[in-house]
Design a protein around this motif. Structure first.
Motif, mmCIF file in Angstrom:
data_model
loop_
_atom_site.group_PDB
_atom_site.id
_atom_site.type_symbol
_atom_site.label_atom_id
_atom_site.label_comp_id
_atom_site.label_asym_id
_atom_site.label_seq_id
_atom_site.Cartn_x
_atom_site.Cartn_y
_atom_site.Cartn_z
ATOM 1 N N PHE A 21 -46.716 28.666 -80.560
ATOM 2 C CA PHE A 21 -47.539 28.247 -81.688
ATOM 3 C C PHE A 21 -48.506 29.358 -82.099
ATOM 4 O O PHE A 21 -48.825 29.523 -83.287
ATOM 5 C CB PHE A 21 -48.309 26.970 -81.326
ATOM 6 C CG PHE A 21 -49.049 26.368 -82.492
ATOM 7 C CD1 PHE A 21 -48.387 26.018 -83.664
ATOM 8 C CD2 PHE A 21 -50.419 26.154 -82.412
ATOM 9 C CE1 PHE A 21 -49.072 25.468 -84.735
ATOM 10 C CE2 PHE A 21 -51.105 25.598 -83.482
ATOM 11 C CZ PHE A 21 -50.432 25.257 -84.644
ATOM 12 N N ASP A 22 -48.982 30.122 -81.102
ATOM 13 C CA ASP A 22 -49.879 31.248 -81.407
ATOM 14 C C ASP A 22 -49.176 32.315 -82.230
ATOM 15 O O ASP A 22 -49.792 32.993 -83.048
ATOM 16 C CB ASP A 22 -50.424 31.865 -80.116
ATOM 17 C CG ASP A 22 -51.510 31.011 -79.486
ATOM 18 O OD1 ASP A 22 -52.042 30.131 -80.200
ATOM 19 O OD2 ASP A 22 -51.820 31.202 -78.299
ATOM 20 N N ARG A 23 -47.875 32.465 -82.022
ATOM 21 C CA ARG A 23 -47.106 33.424 -82.837
ATOM 22 C C ARG A 23 -47.111 32.992 -84.303
ATOM 23 O O ARG A 23 -47.298 33.814 -85.205
ATOM 24 C CB ARG A 23 -45.655 33.498 -82.339
ATOM 25 C CG ARG A 23 -45.478 34.095 -80.966
ATOM 26 C CD ARG A 23 -44.013 34.033 -80.552
ATOM 27 N NE ARG A 23 -43.808 34.517 -79.199
ATOM 28 C CZ ARG A 23 -43.517 35.777 -78.898
ATOM 29 N NH1 ARG A 23 -43.380 36.676 -79.854
ATOM 30 N NH2 ARG A 23 -43.333 36.143 -77.641
ATOM 31 N N LEU A 24 -46.909 31.695 -84.525
ATOM 32 C CA LEU A 24 -46.902 31.177 -85.889
ATOM 33 C C LEU A 24 -48.270 31.321 -86.546
ATOM 34 O O LEU A 24 -48.395 31.730 -87.710
ATOM 35 C CB LEU A 24 -46.478 29.707 -85.878
ATOM 36 C CG LEU A 24 -44.989 29.424 -85.636
ATOM 37 C CD1 LEU A 24 -44.758 27.942 -85.471
ATOM 38 C CD2 LEU A 24 -44.142 29.991 -86.767
ATOM 39 N N LYS A 25 -49.313 31.000 -85.782
ATOM 40 C CA LYS A 25 -50.670 31.105 -86.331
ATOM 41 C C LYS A 25 -50.981 32.541 -86.726
ATOM 42 O O LYS A 25 -51.623 32.791 -87.756
ATOM 43 C CB LYS A 25 -51.693 30.610 -85.305
ATOM 44 C CG LYS A 25 -51.704 29.105 -85.126
ATOM 45 C CD LYS A 25 -52.949 28.616 -84.409
ATOM 46 C CE LYS A 25 -53.059 29.116 -82.995
ATOM 47 N NZ LYS A 25 -54.227 28.575 -82.298
ATOM 48 N N GLU A 26 -50.507 33.495 -85.909
ATOM 49 C CA GLU A 26 -50.773 34.902 -86.207
ATOM 50 C C GLU A 26 -50.089 35.328 -87.501
ATOM 51 O O GLU A 26 -50.635 36.108 -88.284
ATOM 52 C CB GLU A 26 -50.314 35.779 -85.038
ATOM 53 C CG GLU A 26 -50.711 37.238 -85.162
ATOM 54 C CD GLU A 26 -50.462 38.018 -83.886
ATOM 55 O OE1 GLU A 26 -51.322 37.980 -82.983
ATOM 56 O OE2 GLU A 26 -49.396 38.656 -83.793
ATOM 57 N N TYR A 33 -53.784 36.568 -82.208
ATOM 58 C CA TYR A 33 -53.752 35.539 -81.174
ATOM 59 C C TYR A 33 -53.005 36.026 -79.934
ATOM 60 O O TYR A 33 -52.456 35.237 -79.183
ATOM 61 C CB TYR A 33 -53.086 34.268 -81.710
ATOM 62 C CG TYR A 33 -53.926 33.529 -82.725
ATOM 63 C CD1 TYR A 33 -54.865 32.580 -82.321
ATOM 64 C CD2 TYR A 33 -53.783 33.787 -84.089
ATOM 65 C CE1 TYR A 33 -55.638 31.904 -83.249
ATOM 66 C CE2 TYR A 33 -54.548 33.123 -85.027
ATOM 67 C CZ TYR A 33 -55.483 32.181 -84.605
ATOM 68 O OH TYR A 33 -56.262 31.516 -85.523
ATOM 69 N N HIS A 34 -52.950 37.319 -79.768
ATOM 70 C CA HIS A 34 -52.231 37.866 -78.616
ATOM 71 C C HIS A 34 -53.075 38.905 -77.882
ATOM 72 O O HIS A 34 -54.053 39.427 -78.427
ATOM 73 C CB HIS A 34 -50.913 38.507 -79.055
ATOM 74 C CG HIS A 34 -51.108 39.778 -79.848
ATOM 75 N ND1 HIS A 34 -51.141 39.785 -81.229
ATOM 76 C CD2 HIS A 34 -51.284 41.074 -79.460
ATOM 77 C CE1 HIS A 34 -51.329 41.029 -81.650
ATOM 78 N NE2 HIS A 34 -51.410 41.826 -80.585
#
Length: 415
Positions: A21-26, A33-34
């Protein structure tokens, strides 16, 4: 010397996300988000035709990543690889195999993936099968193979693909000693035919035997390159530093082969034959190794050890007071520690190393590690002549078959 591979300023950075989900948010929110993990940092080196290059480092040093980049399995974040010939890699076992296909069918699949034509695979299939020693198993699905069988097939395909550069990453550690020796012999033969090899292994003796040069990686950086024995000594130092919370261990300014906290220091080492009274000793002659120490304070549960290496730098024997169950405590002052034993090794030149530490090995608290502390030569044999490095002194009996049957029958009745 002709360059076959050029590694130029390779950096590889992985983005570490807590979840998908953090990949999508980024992507959509344009925020970070990484966290970044630098696996390789600005690594550069060249590989020459006919050279065997070793790479060592503790786990997480970046060895596997740089091999994958060289093999073209993954791309670098920055930098470039210049390949002047076919590169074949033996990385993770099973890579390039289809478990549902037979070993024979996988010769064509795997061979094609590493750059062989279908005609080349067909021409060399018999040689590959013969070298792998898989016999009738070659027609069975790969999913029925053990890890050793997969290694046999993968190595056989790789060696007969005739690459200009062969990458071997711990593959030879899987399987039996017979096939491992066969692989080592094959690598030496291909090296004589100007094949270049990049070799990664935790077997430091094999690195000394096979490699012309060794690279030492740590935390993704290339920190040293040079002769195998010198770089491996630096690797020992690096391992000792891992357990050095007080930051006491340092390299001797005068010798790269000497490191430790030096709270106990090896001041002098000598080896003398009982009859020759010199470093020229006959095989089987009693010898004394004398280690002169200086302790700066009182220490308990000290271990004093030795190792003997042959002319190739391979460890042929080692022991210490921990293994011999001898408890040693030292006060402040000077000491002499003696190891006395028959020198039952073959004719040749050898070096002697010593270490003072706690516990089983110098990887715990290391006071002093000293490699090449002394040199000696074994010349001539006391008693019966033998071949090789070890003098085992067997008892040999020969019995006629009827005598053997008689002895067996008698022992059965007695029991």
């Amino acid at each position: 010397m002709q360059k076959i591979l050029e590694v130029k300023n390779i950096t590889k950075i992985y983005k570490m996300y807590k979840g998908n989900f953090d990949r999508l948010k980024e992507v959509f929110l344009k925020k970070t988000y990484h966290k970044e993990f630098v696996s390789n940092s600005n690594i550069s080196f060249d590989l020459y035709m006919g050279e065997t290059l070793g790479i060592i480092g503790v786990n997480g040093a970046g060895k596997s990543t740089i091999l994958k980049i060289i093999a073209g399995v993954t791309n670098p974040t920055s930098g470039e690889i210049l390949r002047h010939g076919r590169v074949t890699a033996l990385l993770e076992l099973g890579t390039g195999f289809n478990d549902e296909l037979s070993g024979y069918e996988n010769i064509f699949l795997n061979g094609t993936l590493i750059g062989m034509s279908e005609q080349e695979c067909a021409q060399k299939a018999k040689e590959i099968i013969a070298f792998s020693e898989l016999g009738d198993y070659i027609n069975e699905p790969i999913k029925t193979y053990s890890s050793g069988m997969k290694m046999r097939l993968a190595f056989s395909i790789a060696i007969y693909s005739e690459p200009q550069v062969l990458i071997v990453d711990e593959a030879l550690s899987v399987g039996d000693a017979h096939f491992g020796a066969k692989c080592t012999k094959a690598l030496k033969q291909r090296k004589e035919q100007n094949m270049s090899i990049i070799y990664v292994s935790h077997d430091l003796n094999s690195l000394k035997l096979l490699c012309d040069r060794v690279l030492l990686l740590n935390h993704g950086k290339l920190i040293e390159e040079g002769k195998p024995e010198d770089v491996i000594n630096s690797y020992y130092f690096l391992i000792s530093k891992l357990n050095d919370e007080a930051d006491e261990i340092k390299i001797n300014d005068l010798s790269q082969n000497s490191f430790g906290s030096f709270d106990i220091e090896i001041q002098k080492v000598a080896i003398l034959g009982e009859k020759s009274n010199s470093e020229l000793i006959s095989s089987g002659e009693n010898a004394t190794i004398e280690i002169y120490l200086k302790s700066l304070s009182m220490f308990e549960n000290i271990t004093i050890g030795i190792h003997i290496r042959d002319k190739f730098g391979q460890d042929i024997y080692g022991t210490n007071t921990y293994y011999q169950k001898i408890n040693i405590s030292l006060d402040e002052g000077e000491y002499l520690c003696s190891f006395k034993m028959p020198l039952n090794i073959g004719v040749g030149k050898y070096s002697l190393g010593c270490a003072v530490h706690t516990g089983e090995s110098h990887m715990q608290k290391c006071f002093h590690w000293l490699d090449h502390a002394a040199e000696f030569e074994v010349s001539g044999v006391e008693g019966n002549i033998f071949i090789g490095l070890c003098r085992l002194e067997p008892t040999i009996t020969v019995l006629k078959k009827e005598d053997l049957n008689y002895e067996y029958t008698k022992n059965q009745k007695l029991s």
